[in-house]
Design a protein around this motif. Sequence first.
Motif, PDB file in Angstrom:
ATOM      1  N   SER A 153       0.825  -1.215   0.000  1.00 38.91           N
ATOM      2  CA  SER A 153       0.000   0.000   0.000  1.00 38.91           C
ATOM      3  C   SER A 153       0.855   1.259   0.000  1.00 38.91           C
ATOM      4  O   SER A 153       0.535   2.233  -0.688  1.00 38.91           O
ATOM      5  CB  SER A 153      -0.960  -0.003   1.194  1.00 38.91           C
ATOM      6  OG  SER A 153      -0.253  -0.027   2.416  1.00 38.91           O
ATOM      7  N   SER A 154       1.953   1.257   0.726  1.00 36.18           N
ATOM      8  CA  SER A 154       2.833   2.426   0.735  1.00 36.18           C
ATOM      9  C   SER A 154       3.563   2.579  -0.594  1.00 36.18           C
ATOM     10  O   SER A 154       4.028   3.671  -0.936  1.00 36.18           O
ATOM     11  CB  SER A 154       3.849   2.334   1.876  1.00 36.18           C
ATOM     12  OG  SER A 154       4.724   1.232   1.695  1.00 36.18           O
ATOM     13  N   GLY A 155       3.633   1.481  -1.352  1.00 36.43           N
ATOM     14  CA  GLY A 155       4.254   1.522  -2.674  1.00 36.43           C
ATOM     15  C   GLY A 155       3.283   1.815  -3.792  1.00 36.43           C
ATOM     16  O   GLY A 155       3.642   1.736  -4.962  1.00 36.43           O
ATOM     17  N   ALA A 156       2.018   2.156  -3.453  1.00 38.52           N
ATOM     18  CA  ALA A 156       0.975   2.501  -4.425  1.00 38.52           C
ATOM     19  C   ALA A 156       0.555   1.308  -5.278  1.00 38.52           C
ATOM     20  O   ALA A 156       0.247   1.442  -6.458  1.00 38.52           O
ATOM     21  CB  ALA A 156       1.421   3.661  -5.313  1.00 38.52           C
ATOM     22  N   VAL A 157       0.527   0.124  -4.660  1.00 40.41           N
ATOM     23  CA  VAL A 157       0.010  -1.086  -5.309  1.00 40.41           C
ATOM     24  C   VAL A 157      -1.442  -1.276  -4.864  1.00 40.41           C
ATOM     25  O   VAL A 157      -1.747  -1.211  -3.682  1.00 40.41           O
ATOM     26  CB  VAL A 157       0.842  -2.324  -4.928  1.00 40.41           C
ATOM     27  CG1 VAL A 157       0.217  -3.597  -5.494  1.00 40.41           C
ATOM     28  CG2 VAL A 157       2.275  -2.163  -5.430  1.00 40.41           C
ATOM     29  N   GLU A 158      -2.326  -1.520  -5.832  1.00 44.05           N
ATOM     30  CA  GLU A 158      -3.765  -1.621  -5.516  1.00 44.05           C
ATOM     31  C   GLU A 158      -4.365  -3.008  -5.703  1.00 44.05           C
ATOM     32  O   GLU A 158      -5.470  -3.265  -5.238  1.00 44.05           O
ATOM     33  CB  GLU A 158      -4.574  -0.646  -6.375  1.00 44.05           C
ATOM     34  CG  GLU A 158      -4.330   0.828  -6.074  1.00 44.05           C
ATOM     35  CD  GLU A 158      -3.199   1.437  -6.881  1.00 44.05           C
ATOM     36  OE1 GLU A 158      -2.839   2.591  -6.615  1.00 44.05           O
ATOM     37  OE2 GLU A 158      -2.676   0.734  -7.786  1.00 44.05           O
TER      38      GLU A 158
END
Length: 387
Positions: A153-158
């Motif tokens: 989530s902190s890596g912008a993975v959805e």
Amino acid sequence: MKRKERKKKLRLKLIITTDIILLAILCGVLLMREFQKDTQEVQSNAKIETADNEEKKTEEEQEIEEVQETTITISAAGDCTLGTDEGFDYGRSFKGKYDAVQNPAYFFQNVQPVFAQDDLTIVNMEGTLTEETAREPKQFAFKGDAAYAKILSSGAVEAANLANNHSFDYGKKSYEDTIAALEAEGISSFGYERTVVMDIKGVKVGFAGVYELAKHIDCKQDLLDNIASLKEQGAQLIIVSFHWGQEKENIPNNVQVELAHTAIDNGADLVLGHHPHVLQGIEEYKGKNIVYSLGNFCFGGNSAPRDMDTIIFQQTFTFKDGEVQQDNVTNILPCKISSAYAEGYNNYQPVLAEGEQKEKIFQRLSEYSQKAQEAGERLLQKKSSEE
């Protein structure tokens, strides 16, 4: 004498009366002309206002048409094993690195700006996030803490595919725990019979994950069932992730090619592949892309893999009136799975490749893609000869 004066006065009154009547008529004519003039001006102004309104309406309709065109950029990356095998050396393991940095954002910090700018990022989540202790009897079994979901989530993975050979490493409960940990961080997961449809900028994007390693070509029915389910849910764009192929092989086998073609023949718009742990090529089939293997990415399964090349595959889809256009706009970003690749070890921190390394990855991918295209053409020729 008096009679003459009365007649004279009478004539004067008649003249005055006549003049008044004529003056009244003249005034009436003038007033009528002014009224007609005003009426014409009002009508003219009304026409101008109507024309202006029609022009404004046309502009608004054009704006509506522009709004109906939507673009969606999707990024896909490879195997993410956010954990370790209990037999690995702690100091060099993923868990050891996490405990040392105490910062979930560390792992994706070099690629997060890329993922933050797209509309959706998808990875293959290969491992479990659980506290279960009873591991399956296998060579490698991977697990990490539920808190590791924050790395994604902190890596912008959805979104994450869970259909792979490590999703049940600590039993069914570990699989369910992984789903829950991802959901807690707002990450959609899918795989096996679980499909998901996400609303991205008003477009319904459907995901399916198919596990090929157990059934091989016989998993085709699973694939067809998943695609049918996504269509029933109203998916306007369908992406299928396969866990397939042979480890460390850079060329797709016949089963991979046949399954990929079947997926596209039945409605898939993009096919993604995982499991070989190395890059395989990209085939274009019927105007759509098959990325046979994305390789490793944030991979806790090996502290010093021989091959550290990987890519981020991006495709931008354009929708007009809700229909996807066949424009095939792609972008490939060569990467290394470790920012310490030059020192020969994995620090579990993927980084964009630069300079000579970038060109080497492009060259490798080009060669593998040529082989993948040839494999696809051979299958088509075989089918044609059998008809």
